[in-house]
Design a protein around this motif. Structure first.
Motif, PDB file in Angstrom:
ATOM      1  N   ASN A  57       0.820  -1.207   0.000  1.00 29.13           N
ATOM      2  CA  ASN A  57       0.000   0.000   0.000  1.00 29.13           C
ATOM      3  C   ASN A  57       0.854   1.257   0.000  1.00 29.13           C
ATOM      4  O   ASN A  57       0.475   2.276  -0.584  1.00 29.13           O
ATOM      5  CB  ASN A  57      -0.930   0.002   1.223  1.00 29.13           C
ATOM      6  CG  ASN A  57      -2.022  -1.026   1.114  1.00 29.13           C
ATOM      7  OD1 ASN A  57      -2.510  -1.320   0.030  1.00 29.13           O
ATOM      8  ND2 ASN A  57      -2.419  -1.600   2.247  1.00 29.13           N
ATOM      9  N   ARG A  59       4.192   1.250  -1.117  1.00 22.94           N
ATOM     10  CA  ARG A  59       4.961   1.232  -2.368  1.00 22.94           C
ATOM     11  C   ARG A  59       4.129   1.693  -3.551  1.00 22.94           C
ATOM     12  O   ARG A  59       4.644   2.351  -4.461  1.00 22.94           O
ATOM     13  CB  ARG A  59       5.494  -0.182  -2.638  1.00 22.94           C
ATOM     14  CG  ARG A  59       6.649  -0.609  -1.756  1.00 22.94           C
ATOM     15  CD  ARG A  59       7.333  -1.834  -2.331  1.00 22.94           C
ATOM     16  NE  ARG A  59       6.432  -2.960  -2.432  1.00 22.94           N
ATOM     17  CZ  ARG A  59       6.314  -3.912  -1.509  1.00 22.94           C
ATOM     18  NH1 ARG A  59       7.042  -3.869  -0.425  1.00 22.94           N
ATOM     19  NH2 ARG A  59       5.483  -4.913  -1.685  1.00 22.94           N
ATOM     20  N   ASP A  60       2.841   1.360  -3.541  1.00 25.88           N
ATOM     21  CA  ASP A  60       1.968   1.698  -4.664  1.00 25.88           C
ATOM     22  C   ASP A  60       1.369   3.090  -4.561  1.00 25.88           C
ATOM     23  O   ASP A  60       0.579   3.495  -5.427  1.00 25.88           O
ATOM     24  CB  ASP A  60       0.840   0.667  -4.778  1.00 25.88           C
ATOM     25  CG  ASP A  60       1.357  -0.733  -5.076  1.00 25.88           C
ATOM     26  OD1 ASP A  60       2.525  -0.855  -5.471  1.00 25.88           O
ATOM     27  OD2 ASP A  60       0.589  -1.696  -4.894  1.00 25.88           O
ATOM     28  N   GLY A  61       1.727   3.819  -3.509  1.00 24.52           N
ATOM     29  CA  GLY A  61       1.248   5.191  -3.363  1.00 24.52           C
ATOM     30  C   GLY A  61      -0.154   5.327  -2.806  1.00 24.52           C
ATOM     31  O   GLY A  61      -0.717   6.425  -2.795  1.00 24.52           O
ATOM     32  N   ARG A  62      -0.734   4.222  -2.322  1.00 24.38           N
ATOM     33  CA  ARG A  62      -2.077   4.296  -1.750  1.00 24.38           C
ATOM     34  C   ARG A  62      -2.062   4.799  -0.316  1.00 24.38           C
ATOM     35  O   ARG A  62      -3.104   5.094   0.257  1.00 24.38           O
ATOM     36  CB  ARG A  62      -2.758   2.917  -1.811  1.00 24.38           C
ATOM     37  CG  ARG A  62      -2.998   2.403  -3.228  1.00 24.38           C
ATOM     38  CD  ARG A  62      -3.898   1.180  -3.229  1.00 24.38           C
ATOM     39  NE  ARG A  62      -3.310   0.049  -2.540  1.00 24.38           N
ATOM     40  CZ  ARG A  62      -2.541  -0.881  -3.098  1.00 24.38           C
ATOM     41  NH1 ARG A  62      -2.260  -0.777  -4.395  1.00 24.38           N
ATOM     42  NH2 ARG A  62      -2.064  -1.889  -2.410  1.00 24.38           N
ATOM     43  N   ARG A  63      -0.860   4.914   0.243  1.00 21.55           N
ATOM     44  CA  ARG A  63      -0.716   5.347   1.622  1.00 21.55           C
ATOM     45  C   ARG A  63       0.618   6.055   1.796  1.00 21.55           C
ATOM     46  O   ARG A  63       1.613   5.674   1.173  1.00 21.55           O
ATOM     47  CB  ARG A  63      -0.784   4.127   2.551  1.00 21.55           C
ATOM     48  CG  ARG A  63      -0.625   4.425   4.011  1.00 21.55           C
ATOM     49  CD  ARG A  63      -0.769   3.171   4.845  1.00 21.55           C
ATOM     50  NE  ARG A  63      -0.770   3.507   6.266  1.00 21.55           N
ATOM     51  CZ  ARG A  63      -0.962   2.639   7.249  1.00 21.55           C
ATOM     52  NH1 ARG A  63      -1.168   1.364   6.953  1.00 21.55           N
ATOM     53  NH2 ARG A  63      -0.960   3.021   8.509  1.00 21.55           N
ATOM     54  N   GLU A  64       0.658   7.073   2.635  1.00 22.80           N
ATOM     55  CA  GLU A  64       1.917   7.735   2.965  1.00 22.80           C
ATOM     56  C   GLU A  64       2.819   6.762   3.723  1.00 22.80           C
ATOM     57  O   GLU A  64       2.349   5.822   4.374  1.00 22.80           O
ATOM     58  CB  GLU A  64       1.661   8.977   3.830  1.00 22.80           C
ATOM     59  CG  GLU A  64       0.939  10.104   3.112  1.00 22.80           C
ATOM     60  CD  GLU A  64       1.777  10.719   1.995  1.00 22.80           C
ATOM     61  OE1 GLU A  64       3.002  10.917   2.215  1.00 22.80           O
ATOM     62  OE2 GLU A  64       1.222  10.977   0.920  1.00 22.80           O
TER      63      GLU A  64
END
Length: 240
Positions: A57, A59-64
């Motif tokens: 999450n 790594r994929d930019g879905r979370r800081e």
């Protein structure tokens, strides 16, 4: 093959035995909350299986970016919920202490001596997804000496993202091709090689309790291979 000018170490599984340690810790905590019926080794395995999805999450930019301590606690709460245990009903100090079991992992028998011998050849740093405070506490407890604590928190990302490997090599003051990842995981080594690093595989057949490694299909011919850190040190000492 030229000798590396610096070494970066995966820690969980390569330098420390996470499964035995987490199973032992979890057995005590499970008994304390009245769930001694659960298999502590299975509990440790499933906790670890949540590791890569949780980091994905970020790594994929879905979370800081958050440190691994945060993810370990979230994974634990989710795992307890899966077993019908409401973590919010437990003492939060107990839950945090349980999540911090990852700070208290035992080293493999060869780790401290092998690390010291490799450190005599070149700088050694962590290249782990573990956060700095976790690595400090774990290393002090296990008698592991590093020249620097680097990796995920320094790079603000999680392996196997390319920038984590490159940022760690750069912080060590060497070119990527002069920096060697030491790891027990073929997937980690494959990503490091793709980033231009040298690679050293350490065989840890008991990391998963003797079960086949989940990334065995990613095996390659690594630059160095050994069955312990002391054996890797011996290989490199022979090249001096």
């Amino acid at each position: 093959m030229k000798r590396p000018k610096a070494f970066g170490f995966d820690v969980f599984g390569t330098v420390v035995d996470w499964r035995t340690s987490i199973a032992r810790e979890s057995a005590g905590f499970l008994a304390a909350i009245g769930r001694g019926d659960l298999d502590a080794e299975r509990f440790a395995d499933v906790w670890r299986q949540r590791y890569q999805p949780a980091m994905a999450n970020v790594r994929d930019g879905r979370r800081e970016f958050v440190i691994l301590d945060v993810l370990h606690r979230e994974m634990l709460v989710d795992l307890l919920r899966h077993h019908g245990v409401d973590a919010d009903a437990l003492d939060p100090v107990l839950v945090t202490d349980w999540a911090h079991a990852w700070h208290r992992l035992d080293p493999w028998p060869d780790s401290a001596a092998g690390l010291a011998r490799l450190r005599a050849l070149a700088p050694v740093v962590t290249l782990s997804n573990g956060n700095v405070s976790l690595m400090i506490e774990l290393s002090r407890r296990a008698g592991l000496e590093w020249d620097a604590i680097l990796g995920a928190e320094h790079a603000r990302g999680f392996k196997p993202a390319r920038e984590v490997y490159l940022a760690t090599a750069a912080a060590s003051g060497v070119e990527a091709g002069e920096f060697c990842l030491v790891a027990a995981h073929h997937s980690d080594l494959a990503a490091a090689r793709e980033a231009g690093l040298m690679t050293a595989y350490i065989d840890r057949p008991m990391e998963y309790g003797g079960a086949p490694a989940p990334d065995r299909d990613q095996r390659q011919d690594w630059d160095y291979e050994a069955d312990s850190l002391t054996a890797l040190a011996a290989q490199l000492e022979a090249r001096t």
